[in-house]
Write a protein that holds these residues in place. Structure first.
Motif, PDB file in Angstrom:
ATOM      1  N   LYS A  78       0.824  -1.204   0.000  1.00  0.00           N
ATOM      2  CA  LYS A  78       0.000   0.000   0.000  1.00  0.00           C
ATOM      3  C   LYS A  78       0.864   1.263   0.000  1.00  0.00           C
ATOM      4  CE  LYS A  78      -3.863  -2.258  -0.002  1.00  0.00           C
ATOM      5  NZ  LYS A  78      -4.725  -2.255  -1.217  1.00  0.00           N
ATOM      6  N   TYR A  79       1.975   1.232   0.736  1.00  0.00           N
ATOM      7  CA  TYR A  79       2.888   2.382   0.732  1.00  0.00           C
ATOM      8  C   TYR A  79       3.403   2.648  -0.675  1.00  0.00           C
ATOM      9  CZ  TYR A  79       3.262   2.769   5.852  1.00  0.00           C
ATOM     10  OH  TYR A  79       3.011   2.979   7.182  1.00  0.00           O
ATOM     11  N   LYS A  80       3.855   1.595  -1.334  1.00  0.00           N
ATOM     12  CA  LYS A  80       4.386   1.749  -2.702  1.00  0.00           C
ATOM     13  C   LYS A  80       3.288   2.228  -3.653  1.00  0.00           C
ATOM     14  CE  LYS A  80       8.110  -1.680  -2.328  1.00  0.00           C
ATOM     15  NZ  LYS A  80       8.627  -2.981  -2.807  1.00  0.00           N
ATOM     16  N   GLN A  81       2.085   1.739  -3.435  1.00  0.00           N
ATOM     17  CA  GLN A  81       0.954   2.164  -4.283  1.00  0.00           C
ATOM     18  C   GLN A  81       0.688   3.655  -4.135  1.00  0.00           C
ATOM     19  OE1 GLN A  81      -2.546  -0.272  -3.751  1.00  0.00           O
ATOM     20  NE2 GLN A  81      -3.884   1.253  -4.681  1.00  0.00           N
ATOM     21  N   ALA A  82       0.769   4.178  -2.904  1.00  0.00           N
ATOM     22  CA  ALA A  82       0.544   5.610  -2.667  1.00  0.00           C
ATOM     23  C   ALA A  82       1.637   6.450  -3.314  1.00  0.00           C
ATOM     24  CB  ALA A  82       0.474   5.882  -1.164  1.00  0.00           C
ATOM     25  N   ILE A  89      -4.280   7.453  -0.945  1.00  0.00           N
ATOM     26  CA  ILE A  89      -5.099   6.291  -1.275  1.00  0.00           C
ATOM     27  C   ILE A  89      -5.821   5.834  -0.009  1.00  0.00           C
ATOM     28  CG2 ILE A  89      -3.555   5.534  -3.127  1.00  0.00           C
ATOM     29  CD1 ILE A  89      -2.664   3.257  -1.202  1.00  0.00           C
ATOM     30  N   THR A  90      -7.026   5.293  -0.186  1.00  0.00           N
ATOM     31  CA  THR A  90      -7.813   4.796   0.941  1.00  0.00           C
ATOM     32  C   THR A  90      -8.248   3.373   0.634  1.00  0.00           C
ATOM     33  OG1 THR A  90      -8.612   7.021   1.482  1.00  0.00           O
ATOM     34  CG2 THR A  90      -9.868   5.167   2.354  1.00  0.00           C
ATOM     35  N   THR A 120      -6.004   5.531   5.297  1.00  0.00           N
ATOM     36  CA  THR A 120      -5.687   6.553   4.296  1.00  0.00           C
ATOM     37  C   THR A 120      -4.195   6.844   4.381  1.00  0.00           C
ATOM     38  OG1 THR A 120      -7.879   7.557   4.465  1.00  0.00           O
ATOM     39  CG2 THR A 120      -6.131   8.895   3.489  1.00  0.00           C
ATOM     40  N   ILE A 121      -3.505   6.651   3.279  1.00  0.00           N
ATOM     41  CA  ILE A 121      -2.049   6.866   3.223  1.00  0.00           C
ATOM     42  C   ILE A 121      -1.774   8.047   2.308  1.00  0.00           C
ATOM     43  CG2 ILE A 121       0.176   5.843   2.623  1.00  0.00           C
ATOM     44  CD1 ILE A 121      -1.100   3.102   3.140  1.00  0.00           C
ATOM     45  N   THR A 122      -1.058   9.014   2.844  1.00  0.00           N
ATOM     46  CA  THR A 122      -0.758  10.241   2.091  1.00  0.00           C
ATOM     47  C   THR A 122       0.756  10.394   1.940  1.00  0.00           C
ATOM     48  OG1 THR A 122      -2.712  11.311   3.025  1.00  0.00           O
ATOM     49  CG2 THR A 122      -1.046  12.741   2.005  1.00  0.00           C
ATOM     50  N   ALA A 136       0.073   7.793   7.574  1.00  0.00           N
ATOM     51  CA  ALA A 136      -1.010   6.808   7.533  1.00  0.00           C
ATOM     52  C   ALA A 136      -1.968   7.056   8.693  1.00  0.00           C
ATOM     53  CB  ALA A 136      -0.461   5.395   7.601  1.00  0.00           C
ATOM     54  N   VAL A 137      -3.252   7.219   8.363  1.00  0.00           N
ATOM     55  CA  VAL A 137      -4.302   7.374   9.374  1.00  0.00           C
ATOM     56  C   VAL A 137      -5.225   6.161   9.247  1.00  0.00           C
ATOM     57  CG1 VAL A 137      -6.173   8.796  10.238  1.00  0.00           C
ATOM     58  CG2 VAL A 137      -4.143   9.885   9.245  1.00  0.00           C
ATOM     59  N   VAL A 138      -5.308   5.395  10.321  1.00  0.00           N
ATOM     60  CA  VAL A 138      -6.089   4.153  10.309  1.00  0.00           C
ATOM     61  C   VAL A 138      -7.269   4.310  11.259  1.00  0.00           C
ATOM     62  CG1 VAL A 138      -6.034   1.660  10.648  1.00  0.00           C
ATOM     63  CG2 VAL A 138      -3.977   2.855   9.839  1.00  0.00           C
ATOM     64  N   ARG A 139      -8.441   4.105  10.752  1.00  0.00           N
ATOM     65  CA  ARG A 139      -9.658   4.331  11.540  1.00  0.00           C
ATOM     66  C   ARG A 139     -10.431   3.026  11.706  1.00  0.00           C
ATOM     67  NH1 ARG A 139     -12.792   9.337   9.618  1.00  0.00           N
ATOM     68  NH2 ARG A 139     -11.044  10.222  10.775  1.00  0.00           N
ATOM     69  N   ASP A 140     -10.903   2.785  12.928  1.00  0.00           N
ATOM     70  CA  ASP A 140     -11.745   1.624  13.208  1.00  0.00           C
ATOM     71  C   ASP A 140     -13.159   1.920  12.689  1.00  0.00           C
ATOM     72  OD1 ASP A 140     -13.227  -0.439  14.184  1.00  0.00           O
ATOM     73  OD2 ASP A 140     -12.691  -0.168  16.292  1.00  0.00           O
ATOM     74  N   VAL A 141     -13.577   1.194  11.635  1.00  0.00           N
ATOM     75  CA  VAL A 141     -14.900   1.416  11.036  1.00  0.00           C
ATOM     76  C   VAL A 141     -15.785   0.184  11.227  1.00  0.00           C
ATOM     77  CG1 VAL A 141     -14.101   3.104   9.338  1.00  0.00           C
ATOM     78  CG2 VAL A 141     -14.035   0.665   8.766  1.00  0.00           C
ATOM     79  N   THR A 142     -15.498  -0.587  12.265  1.00  0.00           N
ATOM     80  CA  THR A 142     -16.244  -1.836  12.488  1.00  0.00           C
ATOM     81  C   THR A 142     -17.733  -1.574  12.677  1.00  0.00           C
ATOM     82  OG1 THR A 142     -14.269  -2.810  13.491  1.00  0.00           O
ATOM     83  CG2 THR A 142     -16.386  -3.897  13.919  1.00  0.00           C
ATOM     84  N   GLU A 143     -18.070  -0.600  13.507  1.00  0.00           N
ATOM     85  CA  GLU A 143     -19.479  -0.316  13.765  1.00  0.00           C
ATOM     86  C   GLU A 143     -20.200   0.101  12.490  1.00  0.00           C
ATOM     87  OE1 GLU A 143     -19.965   2.449  16.904  1.00  0.00           O
ATOM     88  OE2 GLU A 143     -19.080   1.147  18.435  1.00  0.00           O
ATOM     89  N   ARG A 144     -19.532   0.955  11.692  1.00  0.00           N
ATOM     90  CA  ARG A 144     -20.136   1.391  10.440  1.00  0.00           C
ATOM     91  C   ARG A 144     -20.326   0.217   9.481  1.00  0.00           C
ATOM     92  NH1 ARG A 144     -16.478   4.559   6.479  1.00  0.00           N
ATOM     93  NH2 ARG A 144     -16.287   2.463   5.606  1.00  0.00           N
ATOM     94  N   LYS A 145     -19.283  -0.640   9.389  1.00  0.00           N
ATOM     95  CA  LYS A 145     -19.365  -1.780   8.481  1.00  0.00           C
ATOM     96  C   LYS A 145     -20.427  -2.769   8.947  1.00  0.00           C
ATOM     97  CE  LYS A 145     -17.308  -2.809   5.398  1.00  0.00           C
ATOM     98  NZ  LYS A 145     -17.536  -2.591   3.953  1.00  0.00           N
ATOM     99  N   GLU A 146     -20.561  -2.939  10.265  1.00  0.00           N
ATOM    100  CA  GLU A 146     -21.592  -3.847  10.765  1.00  0.00           C
ATOM    101  C   GLU A 146     -22.975  -3.316  10.441  1.00  0.00           C
ATOM    102  OE1 GLU A 146     -20.633  -4.318  14.881  1.00  0.00           O
ATOM    103  OE2 GLU A 146     -19.300  -6.020  14.513  1.00  0.00           O
TER     104      GLU A 146
END
Length: 443
Positions: A78-82, A89-90, A120-122, A136-146
């Motif tokens: 993912k780092y290389k992709q950004a 990239i997200t 999200t990697i910038t 890199a900002v990593v967010r817990d989206v478990t509740e939203r995904k559920e």
């Protein structure tokens, strides 16, 4: 003094930054991009350190030395992709919580539970257009995904019910345009989903039902559920089908009327059966002609029309002369065939708008309607008698068949009702028989 104050303010700002940085619930990583392409963590907030198991010794080391191998390969890719994309990239990850990670997630999730992360990697660039760092900002989206997954499960269940029900269903919007149709709708009416949703010129409503539909829409707009009622709808082939239709209102997020859901239950077979029952109740099983009940109903209606139009109505009462002798001599089968042929010949002699009915046995009645002149009915009687002079061959038997006809006219609405009119024609019939049969007599 001023310089010390500025330094103090700077220190306070740094302290405030790190306080906010570490208080974030998101995981934040600042990664250095080495000249050799290696990645190493420079900075991570406390949630990120706790989750990834980072310590002060972890910073500055290549990340492959501080992360599990399978995690490293995902992050490296993912780092290389950004960097290649030269923009943020997200992406989303789903992991199964291992027993050792439960405490890292503040015991929020149980071991074996799925946890969803949105990262999200910038890439950060220097003046030489070199990527020096990655944020890199990593967010817990478990509740939203559920919630999304539960909504999808609900939609899937709805879709299953929607397309499994035997009744045709569709929804329309506030402009009465189709929004969705189920499979039973497609099977019943013939249009594909693409055709019905994209071609606004398609109408399934017969012209004589449009006013009725306007009244229904008016009721649905007011919030009323319109229960099942019988209507007809048009298929793609132009065929009219009978359905039971019901309408329920749909509202938008603000509570405003936004259309309706419509259910059609196909009752074509039931209507066909009802029509057959009605036909059998009003028609003779042998000849297929209307029976005495139907004749009586139509006689009353025609008497009312004759009174309003000031025109004449004639009633014929006729039978087959010496039918009993033929029936007893040659058998009932021959008698039945004779009755069929008799009704066909009489039917061919009257006008299309006139009515022939089998009253019972070998007795028949005829309504001659809308007469300007009584002479027209006499012409019809003579034509009927003349048609009987032709050869009769029934199941190989050559027969001579004649008929007697009694005629009455509706002339006095104050004295004549349908029973009297029939009785007068019957009296005239017996007078014709007394005069030698094979003729007509007027009451």
């Amino acid at each position: 003094m001023s310089e010390n104050k500025n330094n103090l303010e700077s220190l306070n700002k740094i302290d405030l930054f790190f306080q906010l940085f570490n208080d974030m619930s998101d995981l934040v990583y600042l990664t250095k991009v080495g000249k050799d392409g290696q990645f190493s963590y420079v900075l991570a907030n406390e949630p990120a350190q706790n989750f990834s198991g980072l310590t002060s010794k972890s910073f500055g080391k290549p990340i492959e030395e501080v992360l599990p191998e399978e995690v490293f390969h995902i992050i490296e890719e993912k780092y290389k992709q950004a960097i290649t994309a030269r923009e943020s990239i997200t992406y989303e990850d789903r992991i199964v919580v291992p027993p050792s990670y439960s405490n890292r997630l503040n015991n929020k999730y149980s071991p074996g539970q799925f946890v969803y992360w949105e990262s999200t990697i910038t890439p950060l660039w220097n003046q030489e257009e070199e990527c020096t760092h990655l944020l890199a900002v990593v967010r817990d989206v478990t509740e939203r995904k559920e919630r999304e997954n539960e909504l999808k499960r609900m939609n899937d269940r709805f879709e299953l019910v929607w397309n499994s029900t035997a009744d045709a269903m569709y929804t329309f919007d506030r402009h009465q345009n189709f929004v969705s149709v189920n499979k039973s709708f497609i099977n019943l009416l013939g249009w594909t989903e693409g055709e019905i949703l994209n071609d606004w010129t398609i109408s399934i409503i017969p012209k004589n039902s449009k006013d009725d539909l306007k009244e229904i829409i008016k009721r649905v707009k007011s919030g009323e559920v319109v229960p099942s009622h019988e209507v007809q709808r048009i298929t793609k082939e132009g065929k009219l089908i009978d359905v039971l239709a019901s309408y329920s209102p749909i509202y938008d997020g603000n509570g405003n009327w936004d259309g309706a859901v419509v259910v059609y239950k196909d009752i074509s077979e039931r209507k066909k059966y009802e029509d057959q029952l009605k036909h059998h109740a009003l028609h003779d099983y042998l000849t297929g002609m209307p029976n005495r009940n139907f004749f009586s109903i139509m006689l009353k209606e025609e008497m009312t029309r004759a009174e309003k139009s000031k025109r004449t109505l004639a009633v014929f009462y006729l039978d087959i002369d010496k039918f009993k002798v033929i029936n007893d001599t040659l058998g009932h089968d021959i008698g039945d065939e004779l009755l069929k042929e008799f009704s066909r010949r009489v039917k061919a002699c009257i006008r299309e708008k006139d009515l022939l009915a089998r009253i019972g046995g070998d007795e028949f009645g005829i309504l001659i309607t809308n007469l300007h002149d009584k002479k027209k009915s006499i012409e019809i009687a003579e034509r009927i008698l003349s048609s009987f002079r032709n050869n009769w061959v029934i199941e190989g038997h050559h027969l001579k068949v004649a008929s007697s006809i009694g005629i009455s006219f509706y002339s006095d609405p104050y004295k004549q009702d349908e029973k009297l009119l029939l009785k007068q024609a019957d009296i005239a019939l017996y007078k014709a028989k007394g005069n030698g049969r094979g003729n007509y007599q007027v009451y």
